[in-house]
Design an enzyme around this catalytic site. Structure first.
Site, PDB file in Angstrom:
ATOM      1  CG  HIS A 107      42.542  43.750  48.841  1.00 15.65           C
ATOM      2  ND1 HIS A 107      41.253  43.307  48.680  1.00 15.65           N
ATOM      3  CD2 HIS A 107      42.645  44.078  50.161  1.00 15.65           C
ATOM      4  CE1 HIS A 107      40.608  43.363  49.830  1.00 15.65           C
ATOM      5  NE2 HIS A 107      41.439  43.820  50.751  1.00 15.65           N
ATOM      6  NE  ARG A 154      41.951  35.461  51.048  1.00 12.67           N
ATOM      7  CZ  ARG A 154      40.608  35.520  50.966  1.00 12.67           C
ATOM      8  NH1 ARG A 154      40.034  35.505  49.789  1.00 12.67           N
ATOM      9  NH2 ARG A 154      39.879  35.602  52.044  1.00 12.67           N
ATOM     10  CG  HIS A 193      34.169  43.367  42.941  1.00 11.36           C
ATOM     11  ND1 HIS A 193      33.632  42.152  42.695  1.00 11.36           N
ATOM     12  CD2 HIS A 193      35.066  43.202  43.950  1.00 11.36           C
ATOM     13  CE1 HIS A 193      34.152  41.278  43.532  1.00 11.36           C
ATOM     14  NE2 HIS A 193      35.036  41.879  44.300  1.00 11.36           N
ATOM     15  NE  ARG A 229      41.113  39.033  51.247  1.00 19.53           N
ATOM     16  CZ  ARG A 229      39.870  39.363  50.899  1.00 19.53           C
ATOM     17  NH1 ARG A 229      39.644  39.943  49.738  1.00 19.53           N
ATOM     18  NH2 ARG A 229      38.866  39.113  51.695  1.00 19.53           N
ATOM     19  CB  THR A 246      35.927  42.985  48.171  1.00 20.76           C
ATOM     20  OG1 THR A 246      37.346  42.939  48.140  1.00 20.76           O
ATOM     21  CG2 THR A 246      35.459  44.018  49.162  1.00 20.76           C
ATOM     22  CD  GLU A 274      41.086  46.936  46.070  1.00 18.57           C
ATOM     23  OE1 GLU A 274      40.911  45.816  46.557  1.00 18.57           O
ATOM     24  OE2 GLU A 274      40.774  47.217  44.914  1.00 18.57           O
ATOM     25  CG  ASN A 303      43.469  43.955  42.053  1.00 19.30           C
ATOM     26  OD1 ASN A 303      44.290  43.065  42.201  1.00 19.30           O
ATOM     27  ND2 ASN A 303      42.630  44.318  42.995  1.00 19.30           N
ATOM     28  CD  GLU A 328      36.817  50.412  43.317  1.00 22.43           C
ATOM     29  OE1 GLU A 328      37.877  50.789  43.859  1.00 22.43           O
ATOM     30  OE2 GLU A 328      36.653  49.267  42.867  1.00 22.43           O
ATOM     31  CG  HIS A 337      43.242  37.310  41.474  1.00 27.72           C
ATOM     32  ND1 HIS A 337      43.094  36.693  42.687  1.00 27.72           N
ATOM     33  CD2 HIS A 337      42.215  38.182  41.355  1.00 27.72           C
ATOM     34  CE1 HIS A 337      41.992  37.154  43.273  1.00 27.72           C
ATOM     35  NE2 HIS A 337      41.449  38.069  42.490  1.00 27.72           N
TER      36      HIS A 337
HETATM   37  N1  PXP Z   1      37.654  47.092  43.429  1.00 26.29           N
HETATM   38  C1  PXP Z   1      37.711  46.612  44.697  1.00 26.29           C
HETATM   39  C2  PXP Z   1      37.421  47.537  45.823  1.00 26.29           C
HETATM   40  C3  PXP Z   1      38.079  45.278  44.949  1.00 26.29           C
HETATM   41  O1  PXP Z   1      38.144  44.821  46.212  1.00 26.29           O
HETATM   42  C4  PXP Z   1      38.408  44.447  43.852  1.00 26.29           C
HETATM   43  C5  PXP Z   1      38.836  43.041  44.087  1.00 26.29           C
HETATM   44  O2  PXP Z   1      40.021  43.021  44.796  1.00 26.29           O
HETATM   45  C6  PXP Z   1      38.326  45.005  42.555  1.00 26.29           C
HETATM   46  C7  PXP Z   1      37.926  46.311  42.371  1.00 26.29           C
HETATM   47  C8  PXP Z   1      38.664  44.219  41.338  1.00 26.29           C
HETATM   48  O3  PXP Z   1      37.727  43.231  41.140  1.00 26.29           O
HETATM   49  P1  PXP Z   1      37.969  42.118  40.034  1.00 26.29           P
HETATM   50  O4  PXP Z   1      39.177  41.332  40.464  1.00 26.29           O
HETATM   51  O5  PXP Z   1      36.706  41.327  40.067  1.00 26.29           O
HETATM   52  O6  PXP Z   1      38.189  42.829  38.745  1.00 26.29           O
END
Ligand code: PXP
Length: 395
Positions: free
Chosen positions: A197, A203, A345, A199, A255, A224, A161, A305, A164
């Site tokens: 994601h 953001r 997550h 959003r 999330t 996402e 992902n 997931e 960030h």
């Molecule tokens: N899975 C989902 C559904 C999420 O919303 C997120 C965060 O955007 C992640 C995984 C990844 O989480 P992390 O950034 O804590 O690795």
């Protein structure tokens, strides 16, 4: 033929245990029908094995076992971190003696040119031999054989992902760093998919990021999003490989929990159908609760997931183990219900191991920890290191 044990910076193994191990090593040669050659086993700690790993393999981290081949009379050296073997045996709930033996078997097979890192069938061939040997040699056969057999599952995949990276960009409202670049580098580092994601408050990730990443990534794009009419239209236009539906609250930092499906099955089912009709697979982000999985089944989604946040945030060892067991149960149930099982997550380089060893989980979705490490070591390296931890947990 001599089997030589050396103990480097650790308390030697008990004499009786060392003798038993030597006898078992003799039997390995016999079972393998190989000429007996001299062999040295060096038992050491994490710090020392890291030195070998760095000098000879350019891998600057500790590992459990390393092998270095000799010549036609000398089979070679097997180096084992007893410290790591103890930790891993505890982590995987295996008797230390059998786990240590399994590492020795693994090291010796490498000396006979079995190599799980080379070739399509090589991991399978090596594992088959390991199982065959441990069937003969283990004291307490069931736990170690079950552990090895788990490794026969496909290695789990890693979806990275890159949200960030956009968070850093948005901190200054500028045009860099670009999540598009991060996605390309993550792929080069071995990512099996890229996650973004989009959003509701935009953001971090913007439509432009999703559109370009969709064009440039060669592996799958996972979008996402919350259930929202305009986002569904956007997804249908962009056609990612997969949409992961997540709950979203504007004031949350990330999330916070899985989807609440009670009373929403028909609404979610409609969205799943609409996306499936555009050839997009749908995943639901769920808490690892059996009742949620049963409700999810009614929506027609292909993937679930499992939310690993509670495991990642556990404050005590007891709580962490409880959450790990909850994930194991949920993964098993999800597979039984016919879902493809993903998890994510809050996963990071320290906590991924035990979750990655759950055989039913086919893919991990990880963002924050990888982007955080990428700032220090670069995206390719950060992805490679996480992928290696995932693969290592499966063997
Ligand atoms: N899975 C989902 C559904 C999420 O919303 C997120 C965060 O955007 C992640 C995984 C990844 O989480 P992390 O950034 O804590 O690795």
């Amino acid at each position: 033929m001599s089997i030589n044990f050396q103990f480097l910076n650790i308390t030697p193994l008990a004499e009786e245990f060392s003798q038993t191990l030597k006898k078992k090593i003799q039997r390995i040669f016999k079972i393998l029908h190989r000429k007996r050659k001299d062999l040295t086993l060096v038992f050491t700690n994490d710090k020392h094995i890291q030195v070998y790993n760095r000098i000879y393999l350019n891998r600057d981290y500790p590992t459990n076992v390393l092998s270095f081949g000799g010549n036609h009379n000398y089979l070679g050296d097997v180096i084992i971190s007893v410290e790591r073997a103890r930790e891993e045996a505890e982590q995987y709930k295996l008797p230390f003696e059998d786990y240590l033996l399994a590492l020795i078997v693994h090291g010796i097979l490498h000396l006979y040119n079995y190599d799980h890192e080379k070739g399509l069938y090589a991991p399978w061939l090596m594992l088959k031999k390991e199982i065959e040997l441990m069937e003969e040699l283990a004291e307490n056969k069931e736990p170690i054989l079950n552990f090895l057999k788990r490794r026969e599952y496909m290695p789990a995949k890693l979806a990275v992902n890159v949200d960030h990276v956009a968070t850093v960009r948005e901190a200054r409202k500028t045009y860099y760093p670009d999540p598009v670049h991060a996605a390309v580098l993550a792929e080069l580092g071995g990512a099996d998919g890229i996650v973004v994601h989009l959003r509701l408050d935009r953001r971090h990730i913007k439509e432009r990021d999703v559109e370009i990443i969709r064009e440039v990534v060669k592996k799958k794009l996972i979008l996402e999003m919350a259930i929202d009419k305009s986002l569904i239209e956007f997804a249908k236009r962009i056609k990612p490989y997969q949409v992961t539906l997540v709950p979203e609250r504007v004031e949350e930092i990330t999330t916070e929990g899985g989807m609440e499906l009670e009373g929403r099955v028909s609404e979610v089912k409609k969205v799943v159908k609409e996306l499936n009709q555009t050839n997009i697979k749908v995943s639901l982000f769920l808490n690892p609760e059996l009742k949620d999985l049963e409700l999810a089944k009614k929506t027609g989604a292909q993937i679930v997931e499992l939310h690993t946040g509670m495991y990642a945030e556990a404050k005590t060892e007891e709580e962490r183990l409880k959450e790990l067991e909850r994930l194991e149960r949920a993964a098993h149930k999800a597979k039984e219900l016919g879902f493809i099982v993903h998890a994510g997550h809050g996963l990071n380089y320290d906590n991924i191991g035990p979750v990655a060893a759950i055989p039913e989980i086919e893919e991990f979705s990880i963002g924050h920890s990888i982007v955080g490490r990428a700032i220090m070591v670069g995206m390719k390296e950060a992805v490679r290191e996480m992928k290696e931890l995932i693969l290592r947990a499966r063997g």
